[in-house]
Scaffold this active site. Structure first.
Site, PDB file in Angstrom:
ATOM      1  N   GLY A 188      -9.304  55.095   9.561  1.00 50.40           N
ATOM      2  CA  GLY A 188      -8.110  54.552   8.881  1.00 50.40           C
ATOM      3  C   GLY A 188      -8.390  53.278   8.106  1.00 50.40           C
ATOM      4  O   GLY A 188      -7.486  52.483   7.871  1.00 50.40           O
ATOM      5  N   ASP A 202     -10.459  47.797  -5.219  1.00 48.26           N
ATOM      6  CA  ASP A 202      -9.669  47.176  -4.142  1.00 48.26           C
ATOM      7  C   ASP A 202     -10.064  45.699  -3.980  1.00 48.26           C
ATOM      8  O   ASP A 202      -9.204  44.826  -3.858  1.00 48.26           O
ATOM      9  CB  ASP A 202      -9.899  47.953  -2.838  1.00 48.26           C
ATOM     10  CG  ASP A 202      -9.141  47.359  -1.671  1.00 48.26           C
ATOM     11  OD1 ASP A 202      -7.912  47.558  -1.608  1.00 48.26           O
ATOM     12  OD2 ASP A 202      -9.764  46.673  -0.836  1.00 48.26           O
ATOM     13  N   LYS A 206      -7.740  42.259  -4.673  1.00 46.51           N
ATOM     14  CA  LYS A 206      -7.578  41.170  -3.701  1.00 46.51           C
ATOM     15  C   LYS A 206      -8.032  39.839  -4.297  1.00 46.51           C
ATOM     16  O   LYS A 206      -7.388  38.807  -4.097  1.00 46.51           O
ATOM     17  CB  LYS A 206      -8.362  41.496  -2.433  1.00 46.51           C
ATOM     18  CG  LYS A 206      -7.752  42.653  -1.651  1.00 46.51           C
ATOM     19  CD  LYS A 206      -8.701  43.154  -0.583  1.00 46.51           C
ATOM     20  CE  LYS A 206      -8.100  44.295   0.232  1.00 46.51           C
ATOM     21  NZ  LYS A 206      -9.113  45.019   1.010  1.00 46.51           N
TER      22      LYS A 206
HETATM   23  N1  HSE Z   1      -9.203  49.915   2.150  1.00 42.89           N
HETATM   24  C1  HSE Z   1      -9.043  48.522   2.437  1.00 42.89           C
HETATM   25  C2  HSE Z   1     -10.347  47.999   2.956  1.00 42.89           C
HETATM   26  C3  HSE Z   1      -7.959  48.354   3.447  1.00 42.89           C
HETATM   27  O1  HSE Z   1     -11.214  48.802   3.322  1.00 42.89           O
HETATM   28  O2  HSE Z   1     -10.536  46.792   2.972  1.00 42.89           O
HETATM   29  C4  HSE Z   1      -7.543  46.907   3.631  1.00 42.89           C
HETATM   30  O3  HSE Z   1      -7.051  46.343   2.455  1.00 42.89           O
END
Ligand code: HSE
Length: 435
Positions: A188, A202, A206
């Protein structure tokens, strides 16, 4: 007893964990604030997900998020749907309806920052988003509140748990990237579309959120230089440790400088070879770490689980407590957001200097290495060292690794373009920075 009511949209891993944590900490909230913070309604396109969550009796379960924004009893809306739509409509409608919002949606925030932040400010409502970056690590509150008197000079960190998990498994267990990704998904950690993890998007989202908090202005993630880990092979990860005394980490970097016309930012996400003695080399698995260089507090490092339902739920419920406390006190929550006018100047990634690791797959025949060296030379890129491994088994090509002295990234990329896919050099080239 006063009551603050929460409407929560999205019952995926994080939403389910947040609903459960809110319930489990309800008594603690009463003890601390003498008021109740209750889950009033949840919503998901598959309402059956609510079953088995052990929600308190009386919590309404909805399929349509509009039933949350239209409900006058809901004070705070939690958006954990993810993605752009309908998450954006939900957030904007919640503000318009006079509700505060908690979200962990870094893709939405980073890409729609002006509109979302503008809507919160226009409505005089509050937006909290600690869970959007590095899950349980309280980095946004630290930047926005605790470190407010500081000038922030640099943010450097591991911002994605999935890729760090994959790189750790490759280096420590010789596990191929594909198998490690499958494991990350099972745990997850990964995004619904894991390409966002792998290609650096991603992390760029951030980094954009963190930089926008620091600057009070929007840093568009499209302006963050971005490279992912797709071209990093098991061989690269092992070679780095064995021959270079380094390990691969996907790092996000934002460096801030004040100029006469406002701030200038150097911002990028890329696979980076980190010396084994560097603190970021000791960050393994789904852990994240953020190192800050600040004017007064000096050097800081934040470390913790950056992905996973529990840590993200901790940040979401922490935000809920913050906003609920502000509502009870009838005052504004300490601002996570402060908005300044003006644009951010972003340095072009191709102009940014760095030392680089390049791995070509090349035919083991005369002249091939010479052509690669010549292409770099033509761009004024100086080579610090070269490694060529001998051919193994029936392989038709050999890995050729070059490490450069400091050079602008654009010149290194132009040299690669000149040779990749031609005259015995494979098309794919692994390119990493050295820290
Ligand atoms: N997919 C993201 C990660 C989840 O692996 O950091 C948390 O933002």
């Amino acid at each position: 007893m006063r009551e603050i009511r929460v409407g929560l949209a999205g019952l995926g891993h994080v939403g389910s964990a947040a609903a459960s944590l809110l319930h489990r900490t309800a008594e603690g909230f009463v003890r601390r604030f003498g008021a109740r913070l209750t889950l009033h309604a949840v919503c998901d396109a598959s309402p059956a997900k609510a079953r088995g969550l052990g929600l308190p009796r009386g919590v309404r379960v909805e399929r349509d998020w509009r039933r949350l924004t239209a409900d006058p009893a809901v004070d705070i809306v939690v958006e954990l749907i993810g993605g752009q739509d309908p998450a954006k409509r939900l957030v904007l409608e919640a503000f318009a309806a006079g509700k505060d919002v908690v979200t962990a949606n870094k893709a939405l925030l980073s890409r729609q920052w002006p509109e979302v932040v503008g809507a919160a400010q226009a409505a005089g409502r509050r937006l909290a988003f600690e869970g959007s970056v590095c899950a349980g690590i309280p980095i946004i509150g630290s930047l926005a509140r605790s470190l407010a008197p500081n000038g922030i000079r640099q943010i450097l960190g591991i911002l994605n748990g999935t890729t760090n998990f994959i790189l750790s498994r490759m280096t420590c267990d010789r596990c191929p990237a594909g198998a490690a990704l499958r494991e990350a998904r099972r745990l997850g950690l990964a995004e619904r579309d894991p390409r966002l993890d792998l290609d650096g998007s991603d992390s760029a989202h951030k980094l954009s959120v963190l930089a926008s908090v620091v600057l009070g202005r929007w840093l568009d993630p499209a302006r963050v230089g971005r490279a992912g880990i797709e071209s990093v092979g098991l061989d690269d990860a092992l070679f780095a440790v064995e021959e270079l005394g380094r390990t691969v980490r996907l790092l996000g970097l934002a460096r801030f400088e004040d100029g006469p016309e406002g701030p200038t930012v150097e911002a990028r996400v890329c696979p980076t070879l980190v010396p084994l003695r560097h603190p970021l080399a000791a960050v393994h698995d789904a852990y994240n770490a953020v190192m800050l260089e600040t004017s007064e507090a000096k050097d800081l490092m934040f470390y913790g689980l950056g992905a996973g339902a529990g840590p993200a739920a901790s940040a979401v419920v922490g935000d809920l407590w913050l906003l609920a406390e502000a509502r009870l006190g009838g005052r504004a929550a300490p601002p996570l957001l402060w908005a300044r006018e003006g644009r951010v100047a972003v340095r072009k990634p191709e102009d940014c200097l760095g030392r680089f690791y390049l791995r070509f797959q090349a035919s083991d025949r005369p002249g091939v290495l010479g052509r690669i060296a010549q292409a770099l030379g033509r761009q004024g890129v100086s080579i610090a060292h070269v490694h060529q491994r001998s051919r193994s088994g029936s392989a038709r090509t050999v890995p050729v690794v070059l490490v450069t002295h400091a050079a602008p990234e654009g010149r290194v990329r132009r040299a690669i373009e000149a040779v990749a896919g031609r005259d015995g050099v494979s098309r794919r080239v692994a390119l990493m920075r050295l820290l």
